[in-house]
Design an enzyme around this catalytic site. Structure first.
Site, PDB file in Angstrom:
ATOM      1  N   ASN A  95       1.132  -1.441   0.252  1.00 41.10           N
ATOM      2  CA  ASN A  95       0.110  -0.302  -0.008  1.00 41.10           C
ATOM      3  C   ASN A  95       0.818   1.094   0.176  1.00 41.10           C
ATOM      4  OD1 ASN A  95      -1.900  -1.395   0.188  1.00 41.10           O
ATOM      5  ND2 ASN A  95      -2.570  -1.372   2.170  1.00 41.10           N
ATOM      6  N   ASP A  97      -0.493   4.283   1.529  1.00 39.51           N
ATOM      7  CA  ASP A  97      -1.401   5.027   1.805  1.00 39.51           C
ATOM      8  C   ASP A  97       0.011   4.521   3.721  1.00 39.51           C
ATOM      9  OD1 ASP A  97      -1.698   2.583   3.944  1.00 39.51           O
ATOM     10  OD2 ASP A  97      -3.196   2.779   2.860  1.00 39.51           O
ATOM     11  N   HIS A 112       6.085  -0.895  -3.130  1.00 44.31           N
ATOM     12  CA  HIS A 112       5.553  -0.315  -3.419  1.00 44.31           C
ATOM     13  C   HIS A 112       5.195   1.108  -3.970  1.00 44.31           C
ATOM     14  CE1 HIS A 112       2.608  -3.628  -4.886  1.00 44.31           C
ATOM     15  NE2 HIS A 112       4.235  -4.110  -5.730  1.00 44.31           N
ATOM     16  N   THR A 180      -4.453  -8.585   0.051  1.00 42.65           N
ATOM     17  CA  THR A 180      -4.542  -8.726  -1.404  1.00 42.65           C
ATOM     18  C   THR A 180      -4.519  -9.648  -2.008  1.00 42.65           C
ATOM     19  OG1 THR A 180      -2.202  -8.377  -2.636  1.00 42.65           O
ATOM     20  CG2 THR A 180      -2.249 -10.033  -0.230  1.00 42.65           C
ATOM     21  N   LEU A 206     -11.215 -11.730   1.423  1.00 41.46           N
ATOM     22  CA  LEU A 206     -13.040 -11.599   1.649  1.00 41.46           C
ATOM     23  C   LEU A 206     -13.047 -12.766   0.858  1.00 41.46           C
ATOM     24  CD1 LEU A 206     -14.462  -7.530   1.036  1.00 41.46           C
ATOM     25  CD2 LEU A 206     -14.549  -9.018   3.216  1.00 41.46           C
ATOM     26  N   GLU A 207     -12.707 -13.036  -0.653  1.00 42.41           N
ATOM     27  CA  GLU A 207     -13.204 -14.075  -1.386  1.00 42.41           C
ATOM     28  C   GLU A 207     -11.741 -14.987  -1.648  1.00 42.41           C
ATOM     29  OE1 GLU A 207     -14.289 -10.672  -3.755  1.00 42.41           O
ATOM     30  OE2 GLU A 207     -11.879 -10.703  -3.758  1.00 42.41           O
ATOM     31  N   ALA A 223     -10.734  -7.817   7.312  1.00 39.64           N
ATOM     32  CA  ALA A 223      -9.533  -7.983   8.087  1.00 39.64           C
ATOM     33  C   ALA A 223      -9.865  -7.259   9.601  1.00 39.64           C
ATOM     34  CB  ALA A 223      -8.607  -7.789   7.550  1.00 39.64           C
TER      35      ALA A 223
HETATM   36  P1  OAD Z   1      -6.004  -5.954  -4.953  1.00 38.11           P
HETATM   37  O1  OAD Z   1      -7.692  -3.936  -5.027  1.00 38.11           O
HETATM   38  O2  OAD Z   1      -5.682  -6.497  -5.979  1.00 38.11           O
HETATM   39  O3  OAD Z   1      -7.057  -6.688  -4.043  1.00 38.11           O
HETATM   40  C1  OAD Z   1      -7.331  -7.236  -2.567  1.00 38.11           C
HETATM   41  C2  OAD Z   1      -7.891  -8.236  -2.537  1.00 38.11           C
HETATM   42  O4  OAD Z   1      -8.502  -7.124  -0.317  1.00 38.11           O
HETATM   43  C3  OAD Z   1      -8.957  -8.740  -2.501  1.00 38.11           C
HETATM   44  O5  OAD Z   1      -8.704 -10.051  -2.065  1.00 38.11           O
HETATM   45  C4  OAD Z   1     -10.379  -8.089  -1.865  1.00 38.11           C
HETATM   46  O6  OAD Z   1     -11.304  -9.468  -1.688  1.00 38.11           O
HETATM   47  C5  OAD Z   1      -9.770  -8.241  -0.578  1.00 38.11           C
HETATM   48  N1  OAD Z   1     -10.723  -7.286   0.507  1.00 38.11           N
HETATM   49  C6  OAD Z   1     -10.877  -6.398   0.399  1.00 38.11           C
HETATM   50  N2  OAD Z   1     -11.436  -5.987   1.550  1.00 38.11           N
HETATM   51  C7  OAD Z   1     -11.308  -5.934   2.569  1.00 38.11           C
HETATM   52  C8  OAD Z   1     -11.226  -5.863   3.617  1.00 38.11           C
HETATM   53  N3  OAD Z   1     -12.139  -5.491   4.097  1.00 38.11           N
HETATM   54  N4  OAD Z   1     -10.619  -6.983   4.415  1.00 38.11           N
HETATM   55  C9  OAD Z   1      -9.745  -8.128   4.259  1.00 38.11           C
HETATM   56  N5  OAD Z   1      -9.653  -8.320   2.582  1.00 38.11           N
HETATM   57  C10 OAD Z   1     -10.665  -7.467   1.801  1.00 38.11           C
HETATM   58  O7  OAD Z   1      -5.507  -4.929  -4.176  1.00 38.11           O
HETATM   59  P2  OAD Z   1      -3.531  -5.617  -3.526  1.00 38.11           P
HETATM   60  O8  OAD Z   1      -3.748  -6.757  -4.205  1.00 38.11           O
HETATM   61  O9  OAD Z   1      -2.942  -4.265  -3.075  1.00 38.11           O
HETATM   62  O10 OAD Z   1       0.643  -1.815  -7.728  1.00 38.11           O
HETATM   63  O11 OAD Z   1      -3.570  -4.940  -5.477  1.00 38.11           O
HETATM   64  C11 OAD Z   1      -1.817  -5.787  -5.896  1.00 38.11           C
HETATM   65  C12 OAD Z   1      -1.480  -3.975  -6.269  1.00 38.11           C
HETATM   66  O12 OAD Z   1      -1.890  -3.870  -7.436  1.00 38.11           O
HETATM   67  C13 OAD Z   1      -1.168  -3.085  -5.413  1.00 38.11           C
HETATM   68  O13 OAD Z   1       0.134  -2.406  -4.440  1.00 38.11           O
HETATM   69  C14 OAD Z   1      -1.480  -1.874  -7.278  1.00 38.11           C
HETATM   70  C15 OAD Z   1      -2.212  -2.319  -8.100  1.00 38.11           C
HETATM   71  O14 OAD Z   1      -1.834  -1.917  -9.253  1.00 38.11           O
HETATM   72  C16 OAD Z   1       0.535  -0.302  -8.043  1.00 38.11           C
HETATM   73  O15 OAD Z   1       0.527   0.301  -7.815  1.00 38.11           O
HETATM   74  C17 OAD Z   1       1.930  -0.777  -7.918  1.00 38.11           C
END
Ligand code: OAD
Length: 240
Positions: A95, A97, A112, A180, A206-207, A223
């Site tokens: 992240n 943030d 990242h 993630t 979540l999934e 989470a």
């Molecule tokens: P994604 O948007 O791909 O995935 C988010 C994940 O979080 C999903 O598997 C959801 O099921 C899960 N999720 C959502 N809300 C949740 C909650 N409240 N509790 C638990 N899980 C939850 O995001 P990332 O995997 O972080 O890179 O994406 C990876 C990278 O892709 C990012 O860092 C970014 C992007 O391109 C850059 O910008 C370099």
């Protein structure tokens, strides 16, 4: 997974899902940041070379919302784990943030990059700022204008802190992956490394995720609820 195991080196990999309950968008899925825009336009080296103004604008626009976001119970649970569990606990986050830091976590590695930073392509200086950075911004270190790039790792660039991360993954005996989707490498491959070195691996999502099969345990749900409960159980297990 052995519930009585005393862990010595815990690594947590976090993604956008951990900040979802703080009101920040994830990247994929409904309302995801990549839903209505092309990654190729804002998050690649080529995009930045082609149209730096557009790329700066994109990240500048995200800053105010991220700056005002507050950490949620999942971020605080990791801080509690660091304070109350007798292990080396490191957070590797995808992240951009700063909610782990706002929650008081230490040993946070932003592989990242960070939204509140820009890097000078001339001298390497890192400028910390929540203000807009543009193609006119002058580097406070070398004085050259127009060389600042958002300190976000674009597709096509190396991740940050990888030497340290490799070392952490090799020593790790408990690996938690939180929020993630497991589709963006190399972070999506970290679980494979830690399993190779004998760690227990748990994911909070979540999934089902893309690399789901590599984890020993899956904890489904927000989470903000599941992680504090897991941390509580881990800390309580010390008293048994
Ligand atoms: P994604 O948007 O791909 O995935 C988010 C994940 O979080 C999903 O598997 C959801 O099921 C899960 N999720 C959502 N809300 C949740 C909650 N409240 N509790 C638990 N899980 C939850 O995001 P990332 O995997 O972080 O890179 O994406 C990876 C990278 O892709 C990012 O860092 C970014 C992007 O391109 C850059 O910008 C370099």
């Amino acid at each position: 997974m052995d519930n009585t195991r005393l862990y010595k080196n815990i690594v947590i990999l976090t993604g956008a899902g951990i900040s979802a309950e703080s009101g920040l968008s994830t990247f994929r899925g409904a309302n995801g940041l990549w839903n209505n825009r092309r990654v190729e336009d804002v998050a690649t080296v080529e995009a930045f070379e082609r149209n730096p103004e557009f790329v700066h604008d994109f990240y500048n626009t995200l800053k105010p919302e991220i700056l005002k976001a507050h950490p949620n119970p999942a971020h605080f649970a990791l801080t509690r784990l660091q304070k109350e569990y007798p292990a080396e606990v490191s957070v590797i986050t995808q992240n951009v943030d700063t909610l782990h830091e706002k929650a008081g976590s230490q040993n946070v590695y932003h592989i990242h990059g960070q939204i509140n930073q820009a890097v000078c392509l001339n001298c390497g200086h890192i400028l910390e700022s929540w203000n807009d950075v543009t193609t006119e911004t002058v580097c406070p270190s070398c004085g050259i204008a127009g060389m600042m790039k958002p300190n976000i790792v674009f597709f096509g660039e190396n991740l940050l802190y990888m030497d340290k991360v490799e070392q952490l993954l090799r020593c790790c005996d408990l690996f938690l992956s939180v929020g993630t989707s497991g589709v963006v490498y190399p972070a999506a491959g970290f679980v494979q490394t830690v399993k190779y070195y004998g760690a227990d691996a748990v994911e909070f999502t979540l999934e089902p995720t893309a690399n789901n099969y590599l984890f020993d345990r899956h904890i489904y749900g927000p989470a903000g609820k599941t992680l504090p409960q897991f941390v509580d159980e881990l800390i309580s297990s010390l008293r048994k």
